[in-house]
Write an enzyme that holds these catalytic residues in place. Sequence first.
Site, PDB file in Angstrom:
ATOM      1  NE  ARG A  42      -2.946   2.381   3.290  1.00  0.00           N
ATOM      2  CZ  ARG A  42      -2.660   3.091   4.385  1.00  0.00           C
ATOM      3  NH1 ARG A  42      -1.675   2.720   5.184  1.00  0.00           N
ATOM      4  NH2 ARG A  42      -3.337   4.162   4.677  1.00  0.00           N
ATOM      5  NE  ARG A  83      -2.243  15.159   7.044  1.00  0.00           N
ATOM      6  CZ  ARG A  83      -1.634  14.328   7.886  1.00  0.00           C
ATOM      7  NH1 ARG A  83      -0.909  14.797   8.874  1.00  0.00           N
ATOM      8  NH2 ARG A  83      -1.709  13.039   7.725  1.00  0.00           N
ATOM      9  CE  LYS A 225      -7.980   4.881   3.859  1.00  0.00           C
ATOM     10  NZ  LYS A 225      -6.819   5.814   3.780  1.00  0.00           N
TER      11      LYS A 225
HETATM   12  C1  PEP Z   1      -7.210   4.541   8.901  1.00  0.00           C
HETATM   13  O1  PEP Z   1      -7.622   5.633   9.269  1.00  0.00           O
HETATM   14  O2  PEP Z   1      -7.404   3.498   9.549  1.00  0.00           O
HETATM   15  C2  PEP Z   1      -6.512   4.416   7.613  1.00  0.00           C
HETATM   16  C3  PEP Z   1      -6.137   3.270   7.121  1.00  0.00           C
HETATM   17  O3  PEP Z   1      -6.301   5.556   6.916  1.00  0.00           O
HETATM   18  P1  PEP Z   1      -4.940   6.358   6.865  1.00  0.00           P
HETATM   19  O4  PEP Z   1      -3.839   5.445   7.282  1.00  0.00           O
HETATM   20  O5  PEP Z   1      -4.865   6.785   5.463  1.00  0.00           O
HETATM   21  O6  PEP Z   1      -5.176   7.441   7.825  1.00  0.00           O
END
Ligand code: PEP
Length: 480
Positions: A42, A83, A225
Site C-alpha cells: 500500500r 490537517r 475506505k
Molecule cells: C485509517 O484511518 O485506519 C486508515 C487506514 O487511513 P490512513 O492510514 O490513510 O489514515
Amino acid sequence: MEVRSLFPAHMKKTKIVATIGPSSDSPKMIEKLIESGVDVFRFNTKHGDVDWHRVRIKLVKKISAKLRQPVAILLDLQGPEIRIGKFPEAEIKLECGETIVFSQEQSSEKTIIFPNKKVLQSLKKDQIVLIDDGFFKFQVLENQGKKVLVKVLCAGILGSRKGVNLPGADLDLPSIIQADLEKLDMAVKEPVDFVALSFTRSREDIQLLKKEMLKRGVRAKIIAKIENKKSIDNFSQILDEADGIMVARGDLGVEIDLYQIPYWQKKIINQCRELGKPVITATQMLQSMVNCPKPTRAEVSDVANAVYDYTDAVMLSGETANGNYPLEAVQIMNQIVCYTEDKRGSSDIQAKTDTSLKAIVKGAFNLYKGMTAVNDNVKAFVVLSQTGTTAKMLSRYRPEKPIIAVTESIETRNQLLLTYGVYADFLHFPRGNIHSLRMIFQDLVKKQLLAKGDLVVVIKGKQWKLPDGMSTVSLETIVF
Ligand code: PEP
C-alpha cells in the site's frame, strides 16, 4: 512423489497488505517482505510526493518480477482529509481548560492554524473537534468568523500538521483533492492494481473517482475506505459502487465511539463477503511493533479475530512504513494468519444465487462438500476466470481448499491478490479462446501448485473468455 506449493507463505488464504515507507523501501527489505507473505503493497499518498511513490512502485514491480512472485500495488489517495498547519516552534503545549484560538493566521493568542477556511467557517458552538487521532479534544465556544475560540479539554504537547476529525459534521469538502489527481496522473504511466479513496462518504464520491480514472485510462479497482459516520450510514450504496472496502479503523475509531469498532468490522466484513467484494481490515493490528519486536497478546488476538471474521485481508500501516521491526511484523502476522486458518473451522454463508454464474459456483462448492464427506482427497478448485468474477463468487464460501484461478489477464491475476483463498495463475492460451484442461493441469503441475493424482473441482465454460460463459462443473483427477 507428492509435490506441494512453491510459495508456502503465499498459499495462506487471508491476504497481507503492508504499507511501504522509509522502514521498508530498500530493495532487500521489499524482497524479504514479499518472501514473508506480503501480497499487496500500500502506498499511502498522505506522505511523500509523486516521485517518491513512482520510484518505489517501480521498485516493487521489479523485485516482484525478479522473485517471480506476483504482488499488487494499492495507491491510497488522501481524499478530503483535514490537517492543522505548522506551529512556529514545531509544537505547542496545551493546558486543560484554557481558551485558545483556531484561525487561518497566527495571532497574539495561543493559535492552532486551520488552513482550510471552509472548515473554520463550519465550526459551531459546542462542537467537539479532535486532533491527532483524537488524543486532543476541543470544544467550540464561539465562532467569530476570522477566528474560533475553543476550550482545551485535555492537556498535552501537540505537534504540527496533525489530522483533524469533526465527528458527525457534514462538511461539503471535495472528495478528491488536487494532490490525488496528480497521483492518478502518475498511475497512468506506472499502473497500479487498486486505488483507495479516503473518507468515502457516498456513492457519488466513488462515481467521481471512476470518472477521473476513466478520463486518464487508469484501470485499477476501487477500494472505498470506511472511516467516518457518513460512510457507515451510506455503506450499502458505497459497497454497491466500489470494488472493495477497507475498514479504516484509525479514523473510524475517532469519528465514531471506539467501542463500536468490532461491531462495524464484523458487519462490514459479512456484507462484503456476501457480495464477493474483497475487504481489508486495517490499522493498529500490530501497532506496538512500531517500537517493539514482539506484539501484545491483544494485538495477536486482533489479527486472529479478523481471520475468524473471514476478512479477505489484514493490513499493516506504521508497523511496516516507519516502524523499527517491519520484517518481524509481517512474519508474525503471517504466522498468526496461517495458524488460525489451520485451527479455525469452516463457515457457512447464505450467499445469494440470483445469477446463473452464482448458481454454478454454488454447485461447485456443494460438489466439493459432498466429496469431502466421502474422502478428503479434493486438493483445490480450479477456476477459469478471465475477469476474476467466478473466483470471487467462489471465495464467498471461504472453502478450506485453495481456489486456483487460471487467467490470461495480468490485471486479473494481480487484483485477485486481495481475494480470500485465491491463488491466481497467469496462463497464455496459444489457441485464442480454446482451452484445454490437459494444458492447464500440465502448467499447474509444472508450477508445483498441483501434483499428479490430485482431485480437483473445476469450473469452466465451453469456450474461454466468453462473458457469462461459465457452464460446467466437474470433478477431475490430474492425469496426463
Ligand atoms: C485509517 O484511518 O485506519 C486508515 C487506514 O487511513 P490512513 O492510514 O490513510 O489514515
